[in-house]
Design a protein around this motif. Structure first.
Motif, mmCIF file in Angstrom:
data_model
loop_
_atom_site.group_PDB
_atom_site.id
_atom_site.type_symbol
_atom_site.label_atom_id
_atom_site.label_comp_id
_atom_site.label_asym_id
_atom_site.label_seq_id
_atom_site.Cartn_x
_atom_site.Cartn_y
_atom_site.Cartn_z
ATOM 1 N N ALA A 22 71.232 36.771 1.966
ATOM 2 C CA ALA A 22 70.535 38.082 1.465
ATOM 3 C C ALA A 22 69.960 38.391 0.030
ATOM 4 C CB ALA A 22 71.318 39.399 2.302
ATOM 5 N N ASP A 41 77.491 38.866 -8.622
ATOM 6 C CA ASP A 41 78.766 38.594 -7.438
ATOM 7 C C ASP A 41 80.036 38.773 -8.213
ATOM 8 O OD1 ASP A 41 77.808 37.060 -4.707
ATOM 9 O OD2 ASP A 41 80.021 37.057 -5.464
ATOM 10 N N ARG A 47 80.657 29.365 -4.017
ATOM 11 C CA ARG A 47 81.812 30.036 -3.338
ATOM 12 C C ARG A 47 81.880 30.033 -2.170
ATOM 13 N NH1 ARG A 47 78.951 32.018 -0.630
ATOM 14 N NH2 ARG A 47 78.078 34.000 -0.533
ATOM 15 N N GLY A 52 80.180 29.850 10.444
ATOM 16 C CA GLY A 52 79.772 28.569 11.319
ATOM 17 C C GLY A 52 78.906 27.894 10.651
ATOM 18 N N GLY A 54 75.751 27.666 11.273
ATOM 19 C CA GLY A 54 74.711 27.518 12.244
ATOM 20 C C GLY A 54 73.434 28.049 11.658
ATOM 21 N N ARG A 100 78.481 26.744 3.772
ATOM 22 C CA ARG A 100 77.924 27.978 3.041
ATOM 23 C C ARG A 100 78.041 27.880 1.304
ATOM 24 N NH1 ARG A 100 77.013 32.851 5.526
ATOM 25 N NH2 ARG A 100 76.479 33.489 3.260
ATOM 26 N N VAL A 120 81.508 44.472 -8.349
ATOM 27 C CA VAL A 120 81.063 46.000 -8.521
ATOM 28 C C VAL A 120 82.024 46.802 -7.577
ATOM 29 C CG1 VAL A 120 79.030 47.208 -7.318
ATOM 30 C CG2 VAL A 120 78.601 45.074 -8.512
ATOM 31 N N GLU A 261 74.264 41.814 5.834
ATOM 32 C CA GLU A 261 75.462 42.334 6.646
ATOM 33 C C GLU A 261 75.892 43.465 6.009
ATOM 34 O OE1 GLU A 261 78.054 39.059 7.820
ATOM 35 O OE2 GLU A 261 79.451 40.611 8.903
ATOM 36 N N GLY A 273 73.942 35.735 11.544
ATOM 37 C CA GLY A 273 73.649 36.856 10.586
ATOM 38 C C GLY A 273 72.911 36.404 9.497
ATOM 39 N N ILE A 274 72.716 34.966 9.335
ATOM 40 C CA ILE A 274 72.030 34.178 8.214
ATOM 41 C C ILE A 274 70.454 34.759 8.270
ATOM 42 C CG2 ILE A 274 71.451 32.026 6.983
ATOM 43 C CD1 ILE A 274 73.978 31.103 8.013
#
Ligand SMILES: Cc1cc2nc3c(=O)[nH]c(=O)nc-3n(C[C@H](O)[C@H](O)[C@H](O)COP(=O)(O)OP(=O)(O)OC[C@H]3O[C@@H](n4cnc5c(N)ncnc54)[C@H](O)[C@@H]3O)c2cc1C
Length: 367
Positions: A22, A41, A47, A52, A54, A100, A120, A261, A273-274
């Motif tokens: 995102a 970040d 990182r 998964g 996918g 990822r 943060v 997310e 969610g990607i």
């Protein structure tokens, strides 16, 4: 290696918290639109992010449309869904499988945005407050995932077993395969909850994992270990992470937006969610541009963003409904058997990107 820059006293058009899909997509689109953009970040990329990996056809198509390049390490053309005692096989456009750390880093590097490593803590009076410093942005985007500090700071945070499930995964070594396995039966049998175990093929092995929702969180590491070993894989390091059950409470407040997310934008039934992270990240950047550069006002950004992501929010809300239906059906084996093949077929067409949940919720006679 990313260059951590000294950003004290700089005011950005857009400050993004989180360098996942995102945040990185938002940064990529924002810099393309000429917005001065900072990404923060807590971890130095690349990182790990438990996932998964996918990438459904709609996800890689969206990445292609945005002109974003991304690495993949495997994939499948055949999807085997195990549900209601059936093994349903579907051969479609490929689901690509990524890793990822490398995927997220690749997206971020293409953005060219400034980067700071900091955790943060909160957003106060429009300023992002980290452990190491404060960061000024006309617009702030919380893209900091399931445990979002930004969502918490604007009072919309919720992280419990009603809003999130727990999912576990490992990168396992083992035999090559061109089949993705989505196994609902094993999870129901062993865990007693709706969810699924997956095997997504990678070069030299597979991403193997499980997610189970609705009800108190349980440690599923032993399940993943046994499941992977039974399928002939050697288990690697195990990772667990909360995953939103499509719980969208808010898209932001004032000059603060939430994407991916952090906004709860995850398919509650498949855990995808990607796609929503990329789509909402891009929308946040476009809304920031429209608000700041077209209308010349921070206040116009959130309403524009809300309009742009409305279709995704509606879609995700439907997935929560479907999850409740799945729970009902799963508890009644006779109903599951009766609807079995038909539902699996419809469900498979959603996670291969052929249908949407809106279509799925129409009476079956309309198909
Ligand atoms: C086990 C598992 C398997 C999954 N499998 C799939 C799948 O196969 N396909 C799919 O599409 N989706 C899958 N998902 C969902 C997907 O991983 C997420 O929905 C997606 O990563 C969300 O992207 P994001 O950019 O919103 O947040 P994230 O990817 O979570 O990124 C958030 C970033 O914010 C940073 N951050 C967090 N807090 C702070 C802070 N306070 N300060 C600074 N930085 C912070 C983090 O370090 C991270 O880099 C899975 C999820 C899990 C848990």
């Amino acid at each position: 290696m990313l260059k951590n820059i000294d950003v004290k006293n700089l005011v950005y058009d857009l400050v993004i918290v989180g360098a996942g899909p995102a945040g990185s997509t938002a940064a990529y689109v924002a810099t393309k639109l000429g917005l001065k953009t900072l990404v923060i970040d807590r971890l130095q990329p690349p990182r790990e992010k438990p996932c998964g990996g996918g990438l459904t056809p709609r996800t890689w198509r969206l990445l292609n449309r945005l002109g974003l390049e991304f690495p993949t390490y495997g994939g499948c053309r055949v999807i085997e869904t195990r549900a209601a005692g059936y093994r349903f096989t579907l051969e479609k456009e490929p689901i690509l499988v990524t890793r990822r750390p490398h995927f997220d880093y690749a997206l971020f590097k293409q953005s060219g945005a400034d980067f700071v490593r900091d955790q943060v803590l909160t957003v106060k009076s429009g300023v992002v407050v980290g452990r190491l410093g404060e960061y000024g942005g006309r617009i702030i985007l919380g893209a900091d995932g399931a445990t979002s500090a930004v969502a918490k700071s604007i009072g919309v945070y919720r992280l419990d077993y009603k809003s999130h499930a727990m999912a576990y995964m490992t990168i396992a070594e083992g035999p090559p395969s061109d089949t993705c396995v989505v196994d609902i039966d094993s999870v129901l049998r062993e865990v007693g909850k709706p969810g699924y175990a997956w095997i997504f093929p990678l070069d030299g092995g597979a991403n193997v994992g499980v997610g189970a929702g609705l009800g108190r969180w349980i440690d599923l590491r032993n399940f993943v270990r046994k499941y992977a070993e039974d399928a002939g894989y050697r288990v690697g390091q195990m990772w667990g992470h909360p995953i939103s059950l499509g719980h969208v409470r808010s898209l932001g407040r004032g000059n603060v937006l939430l994407a991916g997310e952090a906004a709860g934008l995850v398919d509650a039934t498949t855990g995808e969610g990607i796609y929503y992270a990329i789509a909402s990240g891009a929308a946040a950047a476009v809304a920031t541009y429209v608000g700041l550069k077209v209308y010349g006002s921070e206040r116009r950004v959130l309403p524009v963003y809300t309009q742009l992501v409305k279709p995704y929010v509606e879609e995700v809300k439907k997935t929560r409904l479907i999850l409740q239906m799945a729970k009902y059906i799963a508890a009644r084996p006779a109903v599951a058997k009766l609807l079995g093949k038909r539902l699996i077929k419809l469900y498979s067409s959603v996670y291969t990107g052929e249908a949407t949940y809106s279509l799925l919720l129409k009476p079956v006679s309309q198909f």
